[in-house]
Design a protein around this motif. Sequence first.
Motif, PDB file in Angstrom:
ATOM      1  N   THR A 144     -29.515  13.500   0.945  1.00 23.19           N
ATOM      2  CA  THR A 144     -29.188  12.266   0.238  1.00 23.19           C
ATOM      3  C   THR A 144     -28.378  11.432   1.217  1.00 23.19           C
ATOM      4  O   THR A 144     -27.431  11.933   1.829  1.00 23.19           O
ATOM      5  CB  THR A 144     -28.332  12.573  -1.009  1.00 23.19           C
ATOM      6  OG1 THR A 144     -29.117  13.363  -1.908  1.00 23.19           O
ATOM      7  CG2 THR A 144     -27.903  11.292  -1.725  1.00 23.19           C
ATOM      8  N   VAL A 145     -28.779  10.180   1.403  1.00 22.51           N
ATOM      9  CA  VAL A 145     -28.089   9.317   2.365  1.00 22.51           C
ATOM     10  C   VAL A 145     -27.353   8.218   1.599  1.00 22.51           C
ATOM     11  O   VAL A 145     -27.921   7.583   0.711  1.00 22.51           O
ATOM     12  CB  VAL A 145     -29.095   8.687   3.361  1.00 22.51           C
ATOM     13  CG1 VAL A 145     -28.361   7.822   4.391  1.00 22.51           C
ATOM     14  CG2 VAL A 145     -29.910   9.766   4.056  1.00 22.51           C
ATOM     15  N   SER A 146     -26.099   8.015   1.958  1.00 20.79           N
ATOM     16  CA  SER A 146     -25.323   6.945   1.320  1.00 20.79           C
ATOM     17  C   SER A 146     -25.522   5.659   2.118  1.00 20.79           C
ATOM     18  O   SER A 146     -25.374   5.671   3.343  1.00 20.79           O
ATOM     19  CB  SER A 146     -23.838   7.311   1.313  1.00 20.79           C
ATOM     20  OG  SER A 146     -23.674   8.564   0.692  1.00 20.79           O
ATOM     21  N   LEU A 147     -25.868   4.597   1.432  1.00 20.88           N
ATOM     22  CA  LEU A 147     -26.065   3.304   2.115  1.00 20.88           C
ATOM     23  C   LEU A 147     -25.764   2.202   1.105  1.00 20.88           C
ATOM     24  O   LEU A 147     -26.370   2.170   0.039  1.00 20.88           O
ATOM     25  CB  LEU A 147     -27.508   3.195   2.626  1.00 20.88           C
ATOM     26  CG  LEU A 147     -27.880   1.867   3.282  1.00 20.88           C
ATOM     27  CD1 LEU A 147     -27.098   1.650   4.578  1.00 20.88           C
ATOM     28  CD2 LEU A 147     -29.386   1.812   3.586  1.00 20.88           C
ATOM     29  N   ASP A 148     -24.852   1.317   1.438  1.00 17.53           N
ATOM     30  CA  ASP A 148     -24.366   0.359   0.444  1.00 17.53           C
ATOM     31  C   ASP A 148     -24.885  -1.059   0.628  1.00 17.53           C
ATOM     32  O   ASP A 148     -24.594  -1.930  -0.203  1.00 17.53           O
ATOM     33  CB  ASP A 148     -22.825   0.331   0.448  1.00 17.53           C
ATOM     34  CG  ASP A 148     -22.234   1.689   0.046  1.00 17.53           C
ATOM     35  OD1 ASP A 148     -22.895   2.401  -0.725  1.00 17.53           O
ATOM     36  OD2 ASP A 148     -21.131   2.013   0.500  1.00 17.53           O
ATOM     37  N   ALA A 149     -25.609  -1.335   1.715  1.00 18.61           N
ATOM     38  CA  ALA A 149     -26.118  -2.702   1.912  1.00 18.61           C
ATOM     39  C   ALA A 149     -27.235  -2.698   2.943  1.00 18.61           C
ATOM     40  O   ALA A 149     -27.278  -1.845   3.831  1.00 18.61           O
ATOM     41  CB  ALA A 149     -24.986  -3.620   2.387  1.00 18.61           C
ATOM     42  N   ASN A 206     -28.180   6.691  -1.884  1.00 18.19           N
ATOM     43  CA  ASN A 206     -27.171   6.328  -2.885  1.00 18.19           C
ATOM     44  C   ASN A 206     -26.444   5.060  -2.477  1.00 18.19           C
ATOM     45  O   ASN A 206     -25.896   4.989  -1.381  1.00 18.19           O
ATOM     46  CB  ASN A 206     -26.121   7.448  -3.000  1.00 18.19           C
ATOM     47  CG  ASN A 206     -26.616   8.621  -3.831  1.00 18.19           C
ATOM     48  OD1 ASN A 206     -27.678   8.560  -4.457  1.00 18.19           O
ATOM     49  ND2 ASN A 206     -25.851   9.690  -3.844  1.00 18.19           N
ATOM     50  N   MET A 207     -26.431   4.085  -3.367  1.00 13.93           N
ATOM     51  CA  MET A 207     -25.695   2.849  -3.102  1.00 13.93           C
ATOM     52  C   MET A 207     -24.568   2.724  -4.125  1.00 13.93           C
ATOM     53  O   MET A 207     -24.819   2.683  -5.330  1.00 13.93           O
ATOM     54  CB  MET A 207     -26.641   1.649  -3.250  1.00 13.93           C
ATOM     55  CG  MET A 207     -25.939   0.302  -3.216  1.00 13.93           C
ATOM     56  SD  MET A 207     -27.111  -1.062  -3.394  1.00 13.93           S
ATOM     57  CE  MET A 207     -25.995  -2.467  -3.309  1.00 13.93           C
ATOM     58  N   VAL A 208     -23.331   2.678  -3.651  1.00 14.72           N
ATOM     59  CA  VAL A 208     -22.207   2.402  -4.552  1.00 14.72           C
ATOM     60  C   VAL A 208     -22.131   0.881  -4.709  1.00 14.72           C
ATOM     61  O   VAL A 208     -22.080   0.155  -3.720  1.00 14.72           O
ATOM     62  CB  VAL A 208     -20.878   2.937  -3.972  1.00 14.72           C
ATOM     63  CG1 VAL A 208     -19.699   2.534  -4.850  1.00 14.72           C
ATOM     64  CG2 VAL A 208     -20.933   4.455  -3.840  1.00 14.72           C
ATOM     65  N   VAL A 267     -36.046   7.730  -3.102  1.00 12.09           N
ATOM     66  CA  VAL A 267     -35.552   7.285  -4.416  1.00 12.09           C
ATOM     67  C   VAL A 267     -34.170   6.658  -4.227  1.00 12.09           C
ATOM     68  O   VAL A 267     -33.237   7.306  -3.758  1.00 12.09           O
ATOM     69  CB  VAL A 267     -35.450   8.483  -5.389  1.00 12.09           C
ATOM     70  CG1 VAL A 267     -34.848   8.035  -6.719  1.00 12.09           C
ATOM     71  CG2 VAL A 267     -36.811   9.103  -5.598  1.00 12.09           C
ATOM     72  N   LEU A 268     -34.081   5.388  -4.578  1.00 12.24           N
ATOM     73  CA  LEU A 268     -32.811   4.668  -4.459  1.00 12.24           C
ATOM     74  C   LEU A 268     -32.019   4.842  -5.759  1.00 12.24           C
ATOM     75  O   LEU A 268     -32.563   4.686  -6.850  1.00 12.24           O
ATOM     76  CB  LEU A 268     -33.114   3.182  -4.200  1.00 12.24           C
ATOM     77  CG  LEU A 268     -31.934   2.233  -4.126  1.00 12.24           C
ATOM     78  CD1 LEU A 268     -30.975   2.613  -3.001  1.00 12.24           C
ATOM     79  CD2 LEU A 268     -32.442   0.800  -3.902  1.00 12.24           C
ATOM     80  N   ARG A 269     -30.732   5.175  -5.613  1.00 12.64           N
ATOM     81  CA  ARG A 269     -29.897   5.368  -6.808  1.00 12.64           C
ATOM     82  C   ARG A 269     -28.646   4.506  -6.693  1.00 12.64           C
ATOM     83  O   ARG A 269     -28.034   4.421  -5.625  1.00 12.64           O
ATOM     84  CB  ARG A 269     -29.546   6.833  -6.957  1.00 12.64           C
ATOM     85  CG  ARG A 269     -30.831   7.662  -6.976  1.00 12.64           C
ATOM     86  CD  ARG A 269     -30.655   9.106  -7.094  1.00 12.64           C
ATOM     87  NE  ARG A 269     -29.499   9.653  -6.488  1.00 12.64           N
ATOM     88  CZ  ARG A 269     -28.981  10.835  -6.835  1.00 12.64           C
ATOM     89  NH1 ARG A 269     -29.537  11.536  -7.805  1.00 12.64           N
ATOM     90  NH2 ARG A 269     -27.942  11.312  -6.231  1.00 12.64           N
TER      91      ARG A 269
END
Length: 388
Positions: free
Chosen positions: A161-166, A203-205, A231-233
């Motif tokens: 799972t990769v975190s990416l916010d923009a 995952n986008m916060v 899958v974008l969450r």
Amino acid sequence: MSERNIIAIVDQRSPATLRSPWPLPQIPASISAPSGLLSDGLGRPLRDLRISVTDRCNFRCSYCMPKEVFDKNHQFLPQTALLSFEEIVRLAGLFVAHGVHKVRLTGGEPLLRKHLERLIELLSAMRTPDGTPLDLTLTTNGSLLTRKAASLKAAGLNRVTVSLDAMNDAIFRRMNDVDFPVADVLAGIEAAVAAGLGPIKVNMVVKRGTNEQEIVPMARYFRDHYDGRVVLRFIEYMDVGATNGWRMDEVMPSAEVQRLIDAQFPLEPIDPTQVGETAERWRYRDGGGEVGFISSVTQAFCGDCNRARLSTEGQLYLCLFAQQGHDLRSLLRQPHPDGRPYTDDEIAAAIGLIWQQRNDRYSQLRASQPADSASPSGRRIEMSYIGG
Ligand code: SAM
């Protein structure tokens, strides 16, 4: 000059002394072998273990490890405080005997832990009592994935799972606060897809006033480029820890995010794949894949929570919002009063008792508090310490 409302960290970690300052978990008087059927005071089974392998990170996201607190003077845990790979594997084996079948490595940034592939090899060799391999996954900021995707896969990791916010480079650099370019994370995701570490989740916060303009571009990018393979969450900004100056007015409710996407790319709900799933799943009506919404603030989901968290130094936490952990490391390192080491059966029994006594539902209780207050005051654990 930053105008962030930063609260100094309350350090709940152990000093690097040999004797732990925390109480030793209780060993039940009668010890029986784990049955795999453990359930807590609210009938919830134990299925999912998140293991934090480091408290260090190379990003300084303002909502997680703000630079003003995690600066050059911040004391990260010394190497001796960290659970060794052998200790992690020993504990993981006991959790698996109790019914865990999914293990997620996290941090800090897990890919900063040296020789992580060795730990993955050891965990991937593990089997549940019915002989099934673990669902072994890892959450990362993606910064080292281009270099590591192939070796992680070869070591036995199933997915990432990769975190990416923009998508916007300037916004992303500002959010990670170390000027890290978005192109490198996108290349990392590509490398993970190529290595077969899928299905990949991103995952986008979403933080109102910071990156909500990125919601639709993120949805568009992953639809266009991955045709359902990523899958974008969307994650609601949570009041975890005490250093990020959390405010309710910076939370963008999932329902609003969902409406924004639906207006561009119509969505329909789909069923969860498993009990205790954190994300509510939706798919694009045109077949362009699916998205998820993790609504830990506006729709707390304690009822079927089957997750436990093992901190970098071997504290067992039963919730992200828990104020105290259970010191499993001492059971590994300190002698039994008889002078011998604690046995696996004793440690497994201690874990079993902790889970059986669990009756927390912090998120739901939080939801009944006034909208502008963070979770109950007092000792709150940082996400970077406990693992996201
Ligand atoms: N470094 C890894 C990463 O970036 O994914 C793993 C650790 S990080 C703490 C795990 C996840 O927690 C990330 O997706 C991060 O965005 C999320 N996170 C951290 N603080 C958060 C907060 N206050 N609210 C919501 N999500 C948060």
